[in-house]
Design a protein around this motif. Structure first.
Motif, short mmCIF file in Angstrom:
data_model
loop_
_atom_site.label_atom_id
_atom_site.label_comp_id
_atom_site.label_asym_id
_atom_site.label_seq_id
_atom_site.Cartn_x
_atom_site.Cartn_y
_atom_site.Cartn_z
N LYS A 1 -5.03 -9.47 -0.91
CA LYS A 1 -5.74 -9.36 0.36
C LYS A 1 -5.80 -7.87 0.67
O LYS A 1 -4.77 -7.19 0.70
N ALA A 2 -7.01 -7.38 0.86
CA ALA A 2 -7.21 -5.97 1.14
C ALA A 2 -8.21 -5.83 2.28
O ALA A 2 -8.91 -6.78 2.64
N GLU A 3 -8.25 -4.63 2.81
CA GLU A 3 -9.18 -4.33 3.88
C GLU A 3 -10.14 -3.27 3.39
O GLU A 3 -9.74 -2.31 2.74
N LEU B 1 -3.31 -5.24 1.91
CA LEU B 1 -2.57 -5.97 2.95
C LEU B 1 -1.47 -6.84 2.35
O LEU B 1 -0.42 -7.00 2.94
N LYS C 1 -7.39 -0.58 2.12
CA LYS C 1 -5.95 -0.72 2.39
C LYS C 1 -5.51 -2.07 1.87
O LYS C 1 -6.11 -3.09 2.20
N HIS D 1 0.84 -1.20 0.00
CA HIS D 1 0.00 0.00 0.00
C HIS D 1 0.87 1.26 0.00
O HIS D 1 0.58 2.25 0.66
N GLY E 1 -12.35 -2.17 7.67
CA GLY E 1 -11.90 -3.03 8.75
C GLY E 1 -12.08 -4.51 8.49
O GLY E 1 -11.69 -5.34 9.32
N GLU E 2 -12.68 -4.88 7.37
CA GLU E 2 -12.90 -6.29 7.04
C GLU E 2 -11.93 -6.73 5.94
O GLU E 2 -11.84 -6.11 4.89
N ALA E 3 -11.23 -7.84 6.19
CA ALA E 3 -10.27 -8.38 5.21
C ALA E 3 -11.02 -9.13 4.12
O ALA E 3 -11.94 -9.90 4.40
N THR F 1 -10.27 -11.23 0.26
CA THR F 1 -9.30 -11.78 -0.68
C THR F 1 -9.95 -11.84 -2.06
O THR F 1 -11.06 -12.34 -2.20
#
Length: 130
Positions: A93-95, A68, A66, A22, A98-100, A102
């Motif tokens: 993998k991103a957010e 990850l 964001k 990021h 607040g939730e991840a 894929t």
């Protein structure tokens, strides 16, 4: 030719690495100012790097976006003089808020050798993996 291939792959790896961390500044520096972008999750193409940067900023502020991590596989490179087409499969993998999440996608990045010798991305096309 091998030196040129290695230079393009290094440019692709640098772009992917910056995205996976990021690192906005380094990521966007890998694209020419007039680069274009087509993403499956947008209803329109982005016709400049500035347009993509604005969209990215919106994702961050509106969606809590964001990156990850990002893993590249099934890589292929085709050379065409001062142009190169890099394709690969991407697991990101991103957010979001607040939730991840894929995602599995396929990506094409077109690079162009600049007058000073650097390879910059001039087009990116991202599609869902089927």
């Amino acid at each position: 030719m091998e030196h040129t291939t290695n230079a393009v792959l290094a440019a692709a790896d640098s772009l992917i690495d910056a995205f996976s961390r990021h690192d906005r500044e380094k990521y966007f520096a890998a694209f020419s100012m007039d680069a274009t972008f087509i993403f499956h999750n947008l209803d329109r193409p982005l016709r400049t790097r500035a347009a993509y940067e604005a969209e990215w900023a919106l994702w961050e502020t509106r969606d809590g976006f964001k990156v990850l991590s990002c893993r590249s596989s099934d890589r292929n490179l085709q050379m065409f003089g001062s142009m190169a087409i890099f394709t690969h499969s991407v697991e990101t993998k991103a957010e979001f808020g607040g939730e991840a999440v894929t995602s599995h996608e396929r990506e094409t990045i077109v690079f162009e050798r600049q007058p000073e010798g650097a390879w910059l991305a001039v087009h990116e096309h991202l599609s869902r993996a089927s």
